[in-house]
Write an enzyme that holds these catalytic residues in place. Structure first.
Site, PDB file in Angstrom:
ATOM      1  N   TYR A  37      -1.707  -3.402  -6.933  1.00  0.00           N
ATOM      2  CA  TYR A  37      -1.463  -4.165  -5.715  1.00  0.00           C
ATOM      3  C   TYR A  37      -2.598  -4.134  -4.699  1.00  0.00           C
ATOM      4  O   TYR A  37      -3.082  -3.056  -4.346  1.00  0.00           O
ATOM      5  CB  TYR A  37      -0.170  -3.678  -5.017  1.00  0.00           C
ATOM      6  CG  TYR A  37       0.223  -4.664  -3.960  1.00  0.00           C
ATOM      7  CD1 TYR A  37       0.929  -5.811  -4.301  1.00  0.00           C
ATOM      8  CD2 TYR A  37      -0.197  -4.520  -2.647  1.00  0.00           C
ATOM      9  CE1 TYR A  37       1.219  -6.772  -3.356  1.00  0.00           C
ATOM     10  CE2 TYR A  37       0.091  -5.477  -1.700  1.00  0.00           C
ATOM     11  CZ  TYR A  37       0.801  -6.598  -2.061  1.00  0.00           C
ATOM     12  OH  TYR A  37       1.076  -7.560  -1.131  1.00  0.00           O
TER      13      TYR A  37
ATOM     14  N   LYS B 116      -9.771  -2.269   1.482  1.00  0.00           N
ATOM     15  CA  LYS B 116      -9.476  -1.141   2.375  1.00  0.00           C
ATOM     16  C   LYS B 116     -10.209   0.130   1.942  1.00  0.00           C
ATOM     17  O   LYS B 116     -10.679   0.904   2.775  1.00  0.00           O
ATOM     18  CB  LYS B 116      -7.957  -0.903   2.447  1.00  0.00           C
ATOM     19  CG  LYS B 116      -7.187  -2.096   3.024  1.00  0.00           C
ATOM     20  CD  LYS B 116      -7.649  -2.446   4.399  1.00  0.00           C
ATOM     21  CE  LYS B 116      -7.218  -3.783   4.947  1.00  0.00           C
ATOM     22  NZ  LYS B 116      -5.835  -4.062   5.195  1.00  0.00           N
TER      23      LYS B 116
ATOM     24  N   ARG C 246       0.838  -1.197   0.000  1.00  0.00           N
ATOM     25  CA  ARG C 246       0.000   0.000   0.000  1.00  0.00           C
ATOM     26  C   ARG C 246       0.872   1.246   0.000  1.00  0.00           C
ATOM     27  O   ARG C 246       2.014   1.232   0.451  1.00  0.00           O
ATOM     28  CB  ARG C 246      -0.916   0.015   1.232  1.00  0.00           C
ATOM     29  CG  ARG C 246      -2.085  -0.974   1.123  1.00  0.00           C
ATOM     30  CD  ARG C 246      -2.999  -0.892   2.335  1.00  0.00           C
ATOM     31  NE  ARG C 246      -2.315  -1.304   3.536  1.00  0.00           N
ATOM     32  CZ  ARG C 246      -1.769  -0.504   4.437  1.00  0.00           C
ATOM     33  NH1 ARG C 246      -1.867   0.814   4.295  1.00  0.00           N
ATOM     34  NH2 ARG C 246      -1.137  -0.985   5.484  1.00  0.00           N
TER      35      ARG C 246
ATOM     36  N   ASP D 292      -9.485  -9.759   8.712  1.00  0.00           N
ATOM     37  CA  ASP D 292      -8.938  -8.422   8.428  1.00  0.00           C
ATOM     38  C   ASP D 292      -9.904  -7.272   8.729  1.00  0.00           C
ATOM     39  O   ASP D 292      -9.470  -6.215   9.163  1.00  0.00           O
ATOM     40  CB  ASP D 292      -8.502  -8.350   6.954  1.00  0.00           C
ATOM     41  CG  ASP D 292      -7.551  -7.201   6.664  1.00  0.00           C
ATOM     42  OD1 ASP D 292      -6.581  -7.023   7.427  1.00  0.00           O
ATOM     43  OD2 ASP D 292      -7.780  -6.469   5.688  1.00  0.00           O
TER      44      ASP D 292
ATOM     45  N   HIS E  82     -10.550  -2.427  11.353  1.00  0.00           N
ATOM     46  CA  HIS E  82      -9.465  -3.297  10.855  1.00  0.00           C
ATOM     47  C   HIS E  82      -9.269  -4.419  11.879  1.00  0.00           C
ATOM     48  O   HIS E  82      -8.285  -4.454  12.610  1.00  0.00           O
ATOM     49  CB  HIS E  82      -8.201  -2.451  10.710  1.00  0.00           C
ATOM     50  CG  HIS E  82      -7.091  -3.101   9.932  1.00  0.00           C
ATOM     51  ND1 HIS E  82      -5.775  -2.719  10.071  1.00  0.00           N
ATOM     52  CD2 HIS E  82      -7.097  -4.076   8.995  1.00  0.00           C
ATOM     53  CE1 HIS E  82      -5.017  -3.446   9.257  1.00  0.00           C
ATOM     54  NE2 HIS E  82      -5.784  -4.271   8.597  1.00  0.00           N
TER      55      HIS E  82
ATOM     56  N   ARG F 136       1.901 -12.158  -0.683  1.00  0.00           N
ATOM     57  CA  ARG F 136       0.560 -12.476  -0.167  1.00  0.00           C
ATOM     58  C   ARG F 136      -0.052 -13.676  -0.868  1.00  0.00           C
ATOM     59  O   ARG F 136       0.315 -14.003  -2.004  1.00  0.00           O
ATOM     60  CB  ARG F 136      -0.367 -11.271  -0.389  1.00  0.00           C
ATOM     61  CG  ARG F 136       0.073  -9.993   0.327  1.00  0.00           C
ATOM     62  CD  ARG F 136      -0.743  -9.715   1.542  1.00  0.00           C
ATOM     63  NE  ARG F 136      -0.161  -8.670   2.386  1.00  0.00           N
ATOM     64  CZ  ARG F 136      -0.697  -8.284   3.542  1.00  0.00           C
ATOM     65  NH1 ARG F 136      -1.816  -8.822   3.984  1.00  0.00           N
ATOM     66  NH2 ARG F 136      -0.114  -7.351   4.271  1.00  0.00           N
TER      67      ARG F 136
ATOM     68  N   CYS G  42       0.571  -7.631  11.674  1.00  0.00           N
ATOM     69  CA  CYS G  42       0.807  -7.775  13.115  1.00  0.00           C
ATOM     70  C   CYS G  42       0.008  -8.927  13.723  1.00  0.00           C
ATOM     71  O   CYS G  42      -0.209  -8.959  14.937  1.00  0.00           O
ATOM     72  CB  CYS G  42       0.512  -6.474  13.846  1.00  0.00           C
ATOM     73  SG  CYS G  42       1.737  -5.204  13.487  1.00  0.00           S
TER      74      CYS G  42
ATOM     75  N   SER H 191      -1.399  -3.663  10.229  1.00  0.00           N
ATOM     76  CA  SER H 191      -1.048  -4.525   9.105  1.00  0.00           C
ATOM     77  C   SER H 191       0.177  -5.374   9.437  1.00  0.00           C
ATOM     78  O   SER H 191       1.157  -4.874  10.004  1.00  0.00           O
ATOM     79  CB  SER H 191      -0.749  -3.664   7.877  1.00  0.00           C
ATOM     80  OG  SER H 191      -1.886  -2.888   7.578  1.00  0.00           O
TER      81      SER H 191
HETATM   82  P1  GTP Z   1      -2.589  -7.659   7.325  1.00  0.00           P
HETATM   83  O1  GTP Z   1      -3.119  -8.687   6.375  1.00  0.00           O
HETATM   84  O2  GTP Z   1      -1.446  -6.868   6.742  1.00  0.00           O
HETATM   85  O3  GTP Z   1      -3.641  -6.751   7.874  1.00  0.00           O
HETATM   86  O4  GTP Z   1      -1.837  -8.427   8.527  1.00  0.00           O
HETATM   87  P2  GTP Z   1      -2.269  -9.401   9.714  1.00  0.00           P
HETATM   88  O5  GTP Z   1      -2.533  -8.590  10.936  1.00  0.00           O
HETATM   89  O6  GTP Z   1      -3.320 -10.354   9.287  1.00  0.00           O
HETATM   90  O7  GTP Z   1      -0.879 -10.159   9.992  1.00  0.00           O
HETATM   91  P3  GTP Z   1      -0.492 -11.711   9.891  1.00  0.00           P
HETATM   92  O8  GTP Z   1      -1.339 -12.582  10.777  1.00  0.00           O
HETATM   93  O9  GTP Z   1      -0.416 -12.079   8.469  1.00  0.00           O
HETATM   94  O10 GTP Z   1       0.978 -11.709  10.523  1.00  0.00           O
HETATM   95  C1  GTP Z   1       2.047 -11.002   9.970  1.00  0.00           C
HETATM   96  C2  GTP Z   1       3.378 -11.561  10.404  1.00  0.00           C
HETATM   97  O11 GTP Z   1       3.456 -11.644  11.840  1.00  0.00           O
HETATM   98  C3  GTP Z   1       3.608 -12.976   9.872  1.00  0.00           C
HETATM   99  O12 GTP Z   1       4.909 -13.063   9.363  1.00  0.00           O
HETATM  100  C4  GTP Z   1       3.427 -13.843  11.083  1.00  0.00           C
HETATM  101  O13 GTP Z   1       4.200 -15.024  10.992  1.00  0.00           O
HETATM  102  C5  GTP Z   1       3.837 -12.951  12.257  1.00  0.00           C
HETATM  103  N1  GTP Z   1       3.084 -13.290  13.491  1.00  0.00           N
HETATM  104  C6  GTP Z   1       1.746 -13.490  13.598  1.00  0.00           C
HETATM  105  N2  GTP Z   1       1.390 -13.834  14.857  1.00  0.00           N
HETATM  106  C7  GTP Z   1       2.532 -13.839  15.574  1.00  0.00           C
HETATM  107  C8  GTP Z   1       2.816 -14.126  16.954  1.00  0.00           C
HETATM  108  O14 GTP Z   1       1.957 -14.438  17.780  1.00  0.00           O
HETATM  109  N3  GTP Z   1       4.137 -14.019  17.346  1.00  0.00           N
HETATM  110  C9  GTP Z   1       5.116 -13.670  16.465  1.00  0.00           C
HETATM  111  N4  GTP Z   1       6.357 -13.594  16.916  1.00  0.00           N
HETATM  112  N5  GTP Z   1       4.882 -13.410  15.155  1.00  0.00           N
HETATM  113  C10 GTP Z   1       3.604 -13.486  14.716  1.00  0.00           C
HETATM  114  C1  SPV Z   2      -2.988  -4.518   5.074  1.00  0.00           C
HETATM  115  O1  SPV Z   2      -2.005  -3.908   4.615  1.00  0.00           O
HETATM  116  O2  SPV Z   2      -3.469  -4.235   6.201  1.00  0.00           O
HETATM  117  C2  SPV Z   2      -3.582  -5.636   4.317  1.00  0.00           C
HETATM  118  C3  SPV Z   2      -3.132  -5.868   2.943  1.00  0.00           C
HETATM  119  O3  SPV Z   2      -4.463  -6.308   4.838  1.00  0.00           O
HETATM  120  S1  SPV Z   2      -3.840  -4.744   1.795  1.00  0.00           S
HETATM  121  O4  SPV Z   2      -5.031  -5.373   1.208  1.00  0.00           O
HETATM  122  O5  SPV Z   2      -2.852  -4.482   0.775  1.00  0.00           O
HETATM  123  O6  SPV Z   2      -4.259  -3.546   2.488  1.00  0.00           O
HETATM  124 MN    MN Z   3      -5.111  -5.496   6.842  1.00  0.00          MN
END
Ligand code: GTP
Ligand code: SPV
Ligand code: MN
Length: 587
Positions: A198, A207, A70, A276, A227, A365, A251, A249
């Site tokens: 993207y 979003k 983004r 999400d 979110h 992704r 996290c 994001s």
């Molecule tokens: P968006 O799709 O961008 O909104 O992100 P999201 O909040 O869904 O994040 P996602 O669950 O994909 O996690 C992002 C990164 O954080 C990944 O590389 C995970 O492996 C890592 N991660 C997720 N949960 C944990 C956790 O409990 N501990 C640690 N150390 N890393 C984590």
């Molecule tokens: C984020 O960045 O929080 C996502 C991926 O979930 S995107 O759809 O690119 O915003």
């Molecule tokens: Mn997101």
């Protein structure tokens, strides 16, 4: 094809006259249409087929190397008054923004197909769902929208019945960062996005619509677009609680939404409602109910494996689109954190050379339909959603923020959400690892002034006496050597268990100036591999650090000036005073 809805047909005609496509395709949403698009992209080379034995119906798209995340610095909220967008957004005067965008769109679809995508965000028969139409010249966008939304004929029927829809116009343009803008016109319920293919920049239902436009509408209509993931947790007695968590994001939302409880937590089960976005409405009994407006996941690939997130690992083995991952010699997708295989080609399709960086892009992704998920909840499509027991804010903080704490009231919870900070990630273009305030994980996504948004949150107790309890978590505390103190992933259910038990008034806690923290023994640590010291550090706060933190929160909030709700100043002062008292006691 044409639409019998005059406002839709005339908009499509007008866009076609302006952008000059070679042909217009109204998307039906059928599986045959999806396959035809895949064939078309394979023929054009915008997609390649991955190993059919190991990954049936999986494809790889490599985006332009300058178009992998983004672009917050090119994303604008165009309200008539600048203050309505607020210090949290970039703003442009609507007429100026339209002129700028219309110049970019002029003739941009010559030689291309213009796709008209009617879509519904949320269950097709839910009163909480909202529809939109995205016009795009990208087949990749259409294929992703098919996986991510209820798209095609059913959505068109609802749009023609209701007569109201969000208008999203998108073109990949030249993929030139100098000619790239994502513009939102919340007062007109419209979006114009140019120059990026993207994810969040191009899949306009996500979003742009379901957060930026929807948050603006939610404020007018009395609901919230957030979110947040939505997860259902069943305890060994069969009681189910639904929890909504806002983390920035990359996290941990996708991971928490589909977690698998560890062996030692026998009888616990987890179900995914969403990973999400959540739309939250009060029902007539004053219960806060959540629906997931999306029908698929656009998730972070790196870090996904059998141990961290087995459900995700399994669900991306078939019927998935991968974007910007690496590939092995035998053409399987590969990424950092995958436990087997070695990369042969990197995310730019070059022979992999470790000296040029990671094999997969850190923001690579997957796109899959939600029904691929082994933990998919049967209630994910329920028209009235699920009742929420707890709201959890969180961020990625090496220091300061403890593993978990409970806020003392809804109003205190709003302050905690507003003050949440997190280290930036690869999900957006810019520096990674920099701590910034990301209120309610909505910094990039709130379609109006945060001060008005917090006032909207603060208005909920006037309408309900049954609001969820609010918590804050941090899975990312590190020791001085940079190791994570908390094992995370499936083990996070131990924290969710404490949260549920607090909601049910059956777990212990200690009161501190910042809220209620578990004593180490209040957490279920059966068979958990963690040292007593680490657990102590995770469940305590440093008064001096927190005094500085609260001063910094106040300074941030004051940036919103006169529009900042007085209640947030009051909440901040109560905590700052309590911390001062604690400091005085200690000395
Ligand atoms: P968006 O799709 O961008 O909104 O992100 P999201 O909040 O869904 O994040 P996602 O669950 O994909 O996690 C992002 C990164 O954080 C990944 O590389 C995970 O492996 C890592 N991660 C997720 N949960 C944990 C956790 O409990 N501990 C640690 N150390 N890393 C984590
Ligand atoms: C984020 O960045 O929080 C996502 C991926 O979930 S995107 O759809 O690119 O915003
Ligand atoms: Mn997101």
């Amino acid at each position: 094809m044409t639409s019998k809805l005059e406002s839709l047909q005339s908009w499509v005609d007008q866009v076609a006259a302006h952008t000059q496509p070679e042909a217009i395709h109204w998307c039906t949403g059928s599986d045959e249409e999806y396959q035809d698009l895949i064939e078309l992209m394979l023929a054009h080379g915008t997609l390649t087929t991955l190993n059919r034995e190991t990954h049936p119906n999986c494809y790889l798209h490599l985006s332009s190397p300058n178009d992998v995340a983004r672009v917050e610095h090119l994303t604008f909220i165009c309200t008539s008054g600048k203050d309505d967008a607020g210090p949290n957004n970039l703003w442009m005067e609507p007429a100026e923004a339209h002129e700028k965008m219309d110049a970019l769109f002029e003739g941009c679809m010559r030689g291309r197909i213009m796709y008209v995508i009617p879509y519904c965000m949320g269950p097709i028969d839910s009163p909480y769902s909202r529809c939109g139409v995205e016009i795009t010249d990208s087949a990749y966008v259409v294929a992703n929208m098919k996986l991510m939304t209820k798209m095609g004929n059913k959505a068109l029927e609802r749009i023609e019945r209701e007569g109201k829809f969000v208008r999203g116009l998108h073109s990949t343009g030249e993929l030139d960062p100098e000619r790239r803008f994502i513009m939102h016109f919340p007062e007109e319920l419209s979006i114009k996005s140019y120059g990026s293919g993207y994810g969040g920049n191009a899949l306009l239902g996500k979003k742009c619509h379901a957060l930026r436009i929807a948050s603006y509408q939610g404020r007018q209509e009395g609901w919230l677009a957030e979110h947040m993931l939505i997860v259902g947790l069943e305890n060994p007695d069969g009681d189910v609680h639904y929890i909504a968590c806002a983390f920035p994001s990359a996290c941990g939302k996708t991971n928490l939404a589909m977690l698998i409880p560890p062996e030692s937590m026998k009888g616990w089960r987890a179900w995914t409602l969403g990973d999400d976005i959540a739309w939250l409405h009060l029902d007539e009994d004053g219960k806060l109910r959540a629906i997931n407006p999306e029908a698929g996941y656009f998730g972070v690939v790196p870090g996904t494996n059998e141990k961290t997130n087995k459900n995700a690992y399994e669900m991306i083995k078939h019927d998935a689109i991968f974007t910007n991952v690496a590939t092995t010699e035998d053409n399987q997708p590969w990424w950092e954190g995958k436990l087997d295989g070695t990369p042969a080609k990197d995310w730019q399709g070059r022979n992999y050379d470790p000296s040029t960086g990671k094999a997969a892009h850190p923001n690579s992704r997957f796109t899959v339909p939600a029904t691929n998920n082994p933990a998919y909840s049967s209630l994910a499509d329920a028209p009235t959603g699920v009742p929420i027991s707890a709201i959890v804010f969180g961020g990625r903080r090496k220091k300061v923020a403890p593993l978990v704490y409970q806020t003392k009231s809804w109003e205190h919870g709003v302050l905690v959400g507003a003050g949440t900070a997190s280290e930036t990630t690869a999900a957006m273009v810019g520096e990674v690892g920099k701590v910034r305030r990301d209120p309610m994980a909505m910094k990039p996504f709130c379609g109006y002034n945060f001060a008005d948004y917090w006032a909207h949150w603060l208005s909920f107790p006037e309408r309900s006496e049954h609001l969820p309890k609010i918590f804050h978590v941090n899975w990312f505390r590190q020791d001085d050597d940079g190791n994570f103190l908390w094992p995370g992933f499936g083990e996070n259910i131990r924290v969710l268990e404490w949260i549920i038990d607090r909601v049910e008034h059956r777990a212990g806690a200690k009161e501190t100036p910042i809220g209620f923290l578990p004593h180490a023994e209040d957490l279920n640590t059966t068979n958990l591999d963690i040292s007593a010291d680490a657990l102590e550090e995770l469940t305590s706060i440093d008064t001096a650090q927190w005094r500085a933190e609260m001063a910094s929160v106040l300074e941030y909030l004051e940036g919103y000036g006169d529009r900042l709700p007085e209640e947030l100043r009051r909440q901040q002062k109560m905590i700052a005073d309590a911390l001062n008292e604690e400091m005085a006691k200690a000395s």
